[in-house]
Design a protein around this motif. Structure first.
Motif, mmCIF file in Angstrom:
data_model
loop_
_atom_site.group_PDB
_atom_site.id
_atom_site.type_symbol
_atom_site.label_atom_id
_atom_site.label_comp_id
_atom_site.label_asym_id
_atom_site.label_seq_id
_atom_site.Cartn_x
_atom_site.Cartn_y
_atom_site.Cartn_z
ATOM 1 N N HIS A 79 0.868 -1.375 0.039
ATOM 2 C CA HIS A 79 -0.026 -0.100 0.152
ATOM 3 C C HIS A 79 0.879 1.237 -0.109
ATOM 4 C CE1 HIS A 79 -2.604 -3.328 1.478
ATOM 5 N NE2 HIS A 79 -3.518 -2.724 1.021
ATOM 6 N N TYR A 138 -3.319 6.615 3.977
ATOM 7 C CA TYR A 138 -4.068 6.933 2.709
ATOM 8 C C TYR A 138 -4.198 6.021 1.622
ATOM 9 C CZ TYR A 138 0.570 8.015 1.118
ATOM 10 O OH TYR A 138 1.897 7.779 0.988
ATOM 11 N N THR A 139 -5.332 5.980 1.103
ATOM 12 C CA THR A 139 -5.379 4.606 -0.075
ATOM 13 C C THR A 139 -4.584 5.434 -1.281
ATOM 14 O OG1 THR A 139 -7.388 5.882 -0.615
ATOM 15 C CG2 THR A 139 -7.403 4.060 0.901
ATOM 16 N N ASP A 140 -4.172 4.470 -2.178
ATOM 17 C CA ASP A 140 -3.749 4.826 -3.184
ATOM 18 C C ASP A 140 -4.590 5.925 -4.377
ATOM 19 O OD1 ASP A 140 -5.533 2.890 -4.057
ATOM 20 O OD2 ASP A 140 -4.235 1.765 -5.292
ATOM 21 N N ASP A 158 -10.121 6.475 -8.375
ATOM 22 C CA ASP A 158 -10.547 5.259 -7.391
ATOM 23 C C ASP A 158 -11.032 6.018 -6.008
ATOM 24 O OD1 ASP A 158 -10.319 2.893 -6.080
ATOM 25 O OD2 ASP A 158 -8.183 2.600 -6.415
#
Length: 118
Positions: free
Chosen positions: A12, A59-61, A108
């Motif tokens: 991640h 945080y997400t990608d 996303d």
């Protein structure tokens, strides 16, 4: 009194840690990706001391990954925002990050989680 962060990363985006002095550290340590083909892969836990006043950002990608754009440059931009605005109240910090990192619009889901050590 410091806290201890224990984490394991399976590919991640790296957590960002802002020290009380404003320096931002990219916690890049990670293991192999999570995938059913890697059933027997062992996980490694990493540890980092979090001093009072530190801010951890997960945080997400979707926040940093855009088709045709350099993800490393986006993570550097994010680290710069955390450096400059890391003393802001957390809701304000997350708002600033969301607004500044939203261009071009994400393809996303985007999730941000911030923690400040008291």
């Amino acid at each position: 009194m410091p806290w201890t962060l224990t984490w394991s990363n399976a590919g991640h985006p790296p957590p960002l840690l802002r020290a009380p002095d404003g320096r931002v550290h990219v916690l890049e340590a990670h293991d192999v990706l999570l995938h059913q083909a890697f059933k027997d892969a062992s996980r490694t836990e990493h540890r980092r001391e979090l001093m009072p006043g530190s801010t951890l950002l997960l945080y997400t990608d979707g926040l940093v990954e855009r088709r045709g754009h350099d993800i490393e440059a986006a993570i550097t931009q994010l680290a710069g925002l955390l450096n400059r605005h890391g003393n802001d109240p957390l809701p304000e910090l997350l708002r600033r990050i969301s607004e500044r990192m939203a261009q071009p619009p994400p393809e996303d889901d985007v999730v941000l989680l911030a923690l400040r050590v008291p």
